[in-house]
Design a protein around this motif. Sequence first.
Motif, PDB file in Angstrom:
ATOM      1  N   THR A 247       0.296  -1.490   0.040  1.00  0.00           N
ATOM      2  CA  THR A 247       0.116  -0.228  -0.090  1.00  0.00           C
ATOM      3  C   THR A 247       0.845   1.199   0.154  1.00  0.00           C
ATOM      4  O   THR A 247       0.938   2.072  -0.985  1.00  0.00           O
ATOM      5  CB  THR A 247      -0.942  -0.027   1.352  1.00  0.00           C
ATOM      6  N   VAL A 248       2.249   1.399   1.386  1.00  0.00           N
ATOM      7  CA  VAL A 248       2.910   2.442   0.762  1.00  0.00           C
ATOM      8  C   VAL A 248       3.363   2.190   0.050  1.00  0.00           C
ATOM      9  O   VAL A 248       3.644   3.377  -1.169  1.00  0.00           O
ATOM     10  CB  VAL A 248       4.034   2.083   2.257  1.00  0.00           C
ATOM     11  N   ARG A 249       4.031   1.718  -0.928  1.00  0.00           N
ATOM     12  CA  ARG A 249       5.122   1.599  -2.209  1.00  0.00           C
ATOM     13  C   ARG A 249       4.500   1.888  -3.067  1.00  0.00           C
ATOM     14  O   ARG A 249       4.422   2.803  -4.063  1.00  0.00           O
ATOM     15  CB  ARG A 249       5.250   0.435  -2.578  1.00  0.00           C
ATOM     16  N   TRP A 250       3.144   1.533  -3.063  1.00  0.00           N
ATOM     17  CA  TRP A 250       2.096   2.102  -4.225  1.00  0.00           C
ATOM     18  C   TRP A 250       1.792   3.999  -4.319  1.00  0.00           C
ATOM     19  O   TRP A 250       2.283   4.210  -5.485  1.00  0.00           O
ATOM     20  CB  TRP A 250       0.364   1.496  -4.312  1.00  0.00           C
ATOM     21  N   ALA A 251       1.819   4.262  -2.949  1.00  0.00           N
ATOM     22  CA  ALA A 251       1.489   5.779  -2.342  1.00  0.00           C
ATOM     23  C   ALA A 251       2.369   6.426  -2.868  1.00  0.00           C
ATOM     24  O   ALA A 251       2.251   6.908  -3.537  1.00  0.00           O
ATOM     25  CB  ALA A 251       1.006   5.313  -1.303  1.00  0.00           C
ATOM     26  N   ARG A 334      -4.204   2.616   8.593  1.00  0.00           N
ATOM     27  CA  ARG A 334      -4.605   3.431   7.242  1.00  0.00           C
ATOM     28  C   ARG A 334      -3.041   4.770   7.938  1.00  0.00           C
ATOM     29  O   ARG A 334      -2.602   5.528   6.628  1.00  0.00           O
ATOM     30  CB  ARG A 334      -5.370   3.930   6.823  1.00  0.00           C
ATOM     31  N   PHE A 335      -3.813   5.624   8.699  1.00  0.00           N
ATOM     32  CA  PHE A 335      -3.122   7.170   9.411  1.00  0.00           C
ATOM     33  C   PHE A 335      -1.383   6.412   9.584  1.00  0.00           C
ATOM     34  O   PHE A 335      -0.593   7.371   8.921  1.00  0.00           O
ATOM     35  CB  PHE A 335      -3.750   7.766  10.260  1.00  0.00           C
ATOM     36  N   GLU A 336      -0.831   5.477   9.902  1.00  0.00           N
ATOM     37  CA  GLU A 336       0.274   4.606   9.987  1.00  0.00           C
ATOM     38  C   GLU A 336       1.102   4.722   8.747  1.00  0.00           C
ATOM     39  O   GLU A 336       1.917   4.792   8.929  1.00  0.00           O
ATOM     40  CB  GLU A 336       0.043   3.164  10.524  1.00  0.00           C
ATOM     41  N   GLU A 337       0.147   4.191   7.750  1.00  0.00           N
ATOM     42  CA  GLU A 337       0.972   3.837   6.509  1.00  0.00           C
ATOM     43  C   GLU A 337       1.314   5.642   5.543  1.00  0.00           C
ATOM     44  O   GLU A 337       1.609   5.835   4.683  1.00  0.00           O
ATOM     45  CB  GLU A 337       0.144   2.919   5.660  1.00  0.00           C
ATOM     46  N   PHE A 338       0.682   6.224   5.923  1.00  0.00           N
ATOM     47  CA  PHE A 338       0.496   7.210   5.674  1.00  0.00           C
ATOM     48  C   PHE A 338       1.575   8.153   5.960  1.00  0.00           C
ATOM     49  O   PHE A 338       2.133   8.712   5.011  1.00  0.00           O
ATOM     50  CB  PHE A 338      -1.599   8.407   5.821  1.00  0.00           C
ATOM     51  N   ILE A 339       1.736   8.340   7.306  1.00  0.00           N
ATOM     52  CA  ILE A 339       3.187   8.629   7.504  1.00  0.00           C
ATOM     53  C   ILE A 339       3.739   8.523   7.272  1.00  0.00           C
ATOM     54  O   ILE A 339       5.053   8.880   6.990  1.00  0.00           O
ATOM     55  CB  ILE A 339       3.080   8.135   9.438  1.00  0.00           C
ATOM     56  N   ALA A 340       4.334   6.879   6.695  1.00  0.00           N
ATOM     57  CA  ALA A 340       5.019   6.251   6.557  1.00  0.00           C
ATOM     58  C   ALA A 340       5.963   6.544   5.149  1.00  0.00           C
ATOM     59  O   ALA A 340       6.396   6.460   4.215  1.00  0.00           O
ATOM     60  CB  ALA A 340       5.180   5.161   6.395  1.00  0.00           C
ATOM     61  N   ALA A 341       4.410   6.777   4.426  1.00  0.00           N
ATOM     62  CA  ALA A 341       4.834   7.485   2.484  1.00  0.00           C
ATOM     63  C   ALA A 341       5.320   8.615   2.777  1.00  0.00           C
ATOM     64  O   ALA A 341       6.671   8.789   2.168  1.00  0.00           O
ATOM     65  CB  ALA A 341       3.337   7.592   1.803  1.00  0.00           C
ATOM     66  N   CYS A 342       4.917   9.325   3.936  1.00  0.00           N
ATOM     67  CA  CYS A 342       5.336  11.084   3.827  1.00  0.00           C
ATOM     68  C   CYS A 342       6.622  10.840   4.381  1.00  0.00           C
ATOM     69  O   CYS A 342       7.195  11.892   3.489  1.00  0.00           O
ATOM     70  CB  CYS A 342       4.610  11.610   5.111  1.00  0.00           C
ATOM     71  N   GLU A 343       7.613   9.927   5.256  1.00  0.00           N
ATOM     72  CA  GLU A 343       8.981   9.976   5.408  1.00  0.00           C
ATOM     73  C   GLU A 343       9.013   9.285   4.405  1.00  0.00           C
ATOM     74  O   GLU A 343      10.993   9.780   4.226  1.00  0.00           O
ATOM     75  CB  GLU A 343       8.607   9.044   6.772  1.00  0.00           C
TER      76      GLU A 343
END
Length: 409
Positions: A247-251, A334-343
């Motif tokens: 999910t994070v890699r796709w984002a 989902r919010f944790e994955e958002f934070i990861a994508a931002c980082e």
Amino acid sequence: MQVYKVGGAVRDRLLGLPVTDVDRVVVGASTEEMLAKGFRPVGADFPVFLDPKTGEEYALARTERKSGRGYGGFTFYASPEVTLEEDLIRRDLTINAMAEDDQLNLTDPYHGQRDLEARILRHVSPAFAEDPLRVLRVARFAARYAGLGFTVADETMDLMRQLSESGELQALTAERSWKEISRALMEDRPQVFIQVLRDCGALKELMPEVDALFGVPQPETHHPEIDTGLHTLSVLEQSSLHKQPLTVRWACLLHDLGKGLTPEEEWPRHIAHEHTGLKLIKAVNERFKAPKDCQELALLVGQYHTHGHRALELKASTLLELLQSFDVYRRPQRFEEFIAACEMDARGRKGLEQRSYPQADYLRGAAKAAREVAVQPLLEQGLKGPELGEALKRERLKALKAYKEAATA
């Protein structure tokens, strides 16, 4: 009747890598013989059987002939007369066209072992160009084995370019494309997958929105690498180095698509690219029928990643809106994955890969503060429906103001 291990099991054993999937080919047998031995048939396209005791797959040696467009446009022929060499020649790469018997005797008619040693991904025969899916497969193998020094042979790249220019890629189904894309994004070097697709012209056919990012400049102050396409590759690389989920890699791949729409006269600034990119992210999501969790996160990251970077500057009310958008109360992951994508986005910049990202803990703390607001006291006041919702919102805003004041003091 002879049984051989083929493909990846042989390749990875020779590379000294763990063997996970084992494919077997049966030479000199008919469907009737397999059934008589108790094997159970599976697969509609060509004869594959399951061992009644182990459940392992055995495929009859077969040849194939191009009969239509796309991945499924082939007619298969299986019979006891088909040789092992005839079966192997229809495979994509020489390193996947080797076989071995139970005594580990190698059959290698197309010099796959030589290409393994030379670290080259090379097609087996000109029939490679008959199957458009192989463009994606080769790019995926390039991503998997780039760390071992593998590169794509020039003549194979030429065939991949021909396929990209032929329009055949458009015949691929969303399901088959997504299967290759998702597997490639989970390889050790997913950025190599995108780069190889771009080098052979396939990226502009499959994901023109991503291809359009290359050559688009960004402000050097925030992006020392300047080029938006190169930045996207770096973000993808960081997502792999930090073992992020699909999910994070796709984002990460889609987060900056809006920058491809910025008029040249406005470069290198990209005002409101978060919003202009949403329609492009949605289009790519739908084109490949990405899973719902991948689609949702990609859209949310696209819209809010700059909020993530400016987290410490956000007003409490904006912070609350951000948390509400992610439904952090019911979907904290989902919010944790958002934070990861931002980082990953912050780290995917030349020379800034190791920098700290305090926004991550700040956002986690904000989510915790909002979640800890108790509902029970409001219920005890007799509040319900919209009134309860508004009261809860006010209490959460109060909690976020207190959190912000303490965290930024």
